[in-house]
Structures are given as structure tokens and as C-alpha cells.
Design an enzyme around this catalytic site. Structure first.
Site, short mmCIF file in Angstrom:
data_model
loop_
_atom_site.label_atom_id
_atom_site.label_comp_id
_atom_site.label_asym_id
_atom_site.label_seq_id
_atom_site.Cartn_x
_atom_site.Cartn_y
_atom_site.Cartn_z
CG ASP A 1 3.66 54.23 42.40
OD1 ASP A 1 4.78 54.22 41.87
OD2 ASP A 1 2.96 53.21 42.54
CG HIS B 1 2.58 53.39 36.88
ND1 HIS B 1 1.84 52.28 36.54
CD2 HIS B 1 3.20 53.08 38.04
CE1 HIS B 1 2.01 51.34 37.45
NE2 HIS B 1 2.83 51.80 38.38
CB ILE C 1 0.16 49.56 32.90
CG1 ILE C 1 1.22 49.46 34.02
CG2 ILE C 1 0.53 48.68 31.72
CD1 ILE C 1 1.37 48.06 34.61
N GLY D 1 -2.04 50.13 39.84
CA GLY D 1 -3.09 49.29 40.41
C GLY D 1 -3.86 49.99 41.51
#
Length: 284
Positions: free
Chosen positions: A187, A192, A207, A210
Site C-alpha cells: 500500500d 501514510h 496516519i 487502517g
């Protein structure tokens, strides 16, 4: 209309071959924070090739997210990726994932739901090898501004937590560099990793993925409630309820019931702000 639900649902599945070996498994586990302490026998099951077992949430990165990317490129799906959120994820295990494998992934749009101001696209990936089905993975993709087309609202996945204290409470600190390591499993979203990109998206800093919180949570459940036995996991689902930042701590509350563990995950440093909700691990 950007989303043509009938066309998307009628489209042929997208198929492709995926493969993995111990290096992919070890990298994924390290991205979840495995390996501390480095010589702990329980952690070596995640990091040492001679003792390796596979956490079932590896299914979310096998093939580097082929199902999600393929689904968003399906006929009838034309959306602005800036309006796309990963709303929830579930996996069903048909048998334990082998350390080394070659399989075929078949992905399709399984449902499109009308939530009024938004649409939810259910992307389903079914993976099988020469010995039969391995896992089924469902990604619930929330697309802001694409609702109101007159479709079904869809089911509610709300899980009511027991009105008693949790049976277990575990805390897992997220390393400052954890997002940088986790993204090597496929990803590459700069949200991120890149502080400037994160600011453009409205965040003070990058962040955590998830699905990294998702994997960390399953590892905590397996290690504490399931005796470290990954083969006991039958299914795992969650709703992404909020963000968490590298350097923060996940508080993982568990309620054990026959055949399943109910879980709530919050960010300790932000007054237990929700991170994962409606989370269930089904097990043997």
C-alpha cells in the site's frame, strides 16, 4: 452517473495469479510490529522462517491489494479516488494460509449500496490454489457524494458489545516508523508516509494504514485469546471507525463468547478515540 450499479454487478470477474513466500510473510508481520522481543519464542513464529506461521490477515496484502484496485477499475465504476474511504474489511478463511503459495484471485463488485449522500461498493476477492479455496476477502469501499441513485441501503453490521467489563485488555504501541515498514507490503498511498501529502488531506502528519491496525488487532487476539494458534481463526471483520497515528497506542478490548471474540479498538493518547468498531474474530 459515475456509478452504474447494474453494469458493475454484471461485469465478469477480474482474475489474476498471485504468489508469495516466507519473505512476504515475514515483512508483513514485521509491519504489524511483530518481533519484539526479538528472541521471544512466541514472536519467532512470526519472524523466523523455520518456525513461521501465517497470520490470516495476510490475505489483505497478498497480491498487493489486487482485488481493491481491480474492483475500482471495474466497468460502471468511475469515482474520484479523493472521495474514496476504506470503510470496513472482512476475511473468511477456508483453511490456513501456507507459508509459500501460488494461487488465482478472482475479484468482482459483489454489491453496491445507496447510503444517501454516499455509496458503498463491496469488492469481493476469492482466492484458491491447486488444493481448493483459500480465502474470501470483502472490502467495503465508501465513496462520498455518490449516493442517491435509488439502490438498496444494504445490511447493518452493527455489533453490540456486552454490558460487562472486557475479558481482556491489551495495549499495542505503534512504532514511529511502522507505517513506513507496513507500506512495503503493497500500500504505497503517500498519506501514510509523506507529511506534506498528509497536510493536504487535512492531517497534521501521516496516519497509519487502517489495515495495519486491522492486522495488529488480529495478532493481539490470536496471541492472547487463541493461544497463539492462527489456524483457529475462521473469519475476521471490522469497521474502520477512526484514524490512529504512528507513535500512538492501540487499546484492544476483548469479550470472549462461544466461537467468537468481540473487539473494540481505541487510541489511548486521544481519550480512547475509536479506531476499529463492530469487530469480530470467529474461531474454532
Amino acid at each position: 452517473m459515475p456509478i452504474d450499479a447494474a453494469r458493475a454487478l454484471a461485469a465478469d470477474p477480474r482474475q489474476g495469479d498471485i504468489d508469495w513466500d516466507h519473505k512476504d510473510i515475514q515483512l508483513y508481520h514485521l509491519g504489524l510490529g511483530a518481533g519484539l522481543p526479538a528472541t521471544d519464542p512466541d514472536e519467532l513464529r512470526y519472524t523466523l522462517e523455520s518456525k513461521l506461521h501465517v497470520l490470516p490477515s495476510f490475505a489483505t496484502v497478498a497480491g498487493a491489494g489486487m482485488a481493491m484496485l481491480g474492483g475500482l477499475a471495474a466497468p460502471g465504476i468511475e469515482v474520484n479516488l479523493a472521495h474514496v474511504l476504506h470503510g470496513g474489511h472482512s476475511i473468511e478463511l477456508h483453511r490456513p494460509i501456507p507459508v509459500k503459495g501460488r494461487a488465482t484471485s478472482s475479484s468482482r463488485v459483489a454489491a453496491v449500496y445507496d447510503k444517501g449522500k454516499a455509496a458503498v461498493i463491496l469488492l469481493r476477492s476469492e482466492v484458491a490454489d491447486a488444493d481448493g479455496p483459500l480465502w474470501t476477502s470483502d472490502a467495503q469501499i465508501f465513496v462520498r457524494g455518490e449516493g442517491g441513485f435509488g439502490g438498496e441501503r444494504g445490511p447493518s453490521a452493527k455489533e453490540e458489545l456486552p454490558g460487562r467489563a472486557p475479558d481482556r485488555v491489551e495495549e499495542r504501541r505503534i512504532r514511529e516508523d511502522q507505517g513506513l515498514l507496513y507500506r512495503l507490503s503493497g500500500d504505497w498511498n503517500p498519506l501514510h508516509a509523506d507529511p506534506e501529502f498528509a497536510k493536504l488531506a487535512g492531517f497534521d502528519k501521516p496516519i497509519l494504514h487502517g489495515l495495519c491496525s486491522y492486522g495488529m488487532t488480529l495478532k493481539a487476539v490470536v496471541d492472547t485469546a487463541l493461544g497463539g494458534d492462527v489456524s483457529r481463526v475462521r473469519a475476521y471483520r471490522t469497521r474502520f471507525a477512526g484514524i490512529v497515528f504512528p507513535g500512538e497506542t492501540l487499546r484492544i478490548r476483548m469479550w470472549q463468547e462461544p466461537g467468537r471474540v468481540l473487539v473494540s479498538v481505541t487510541a489511548v493518547e486521544r481519550d480512547d478515540a475509536p479506531v476499529l468498531a463492530d469487530t469480530v474474530v470467529e474461531h474454532s
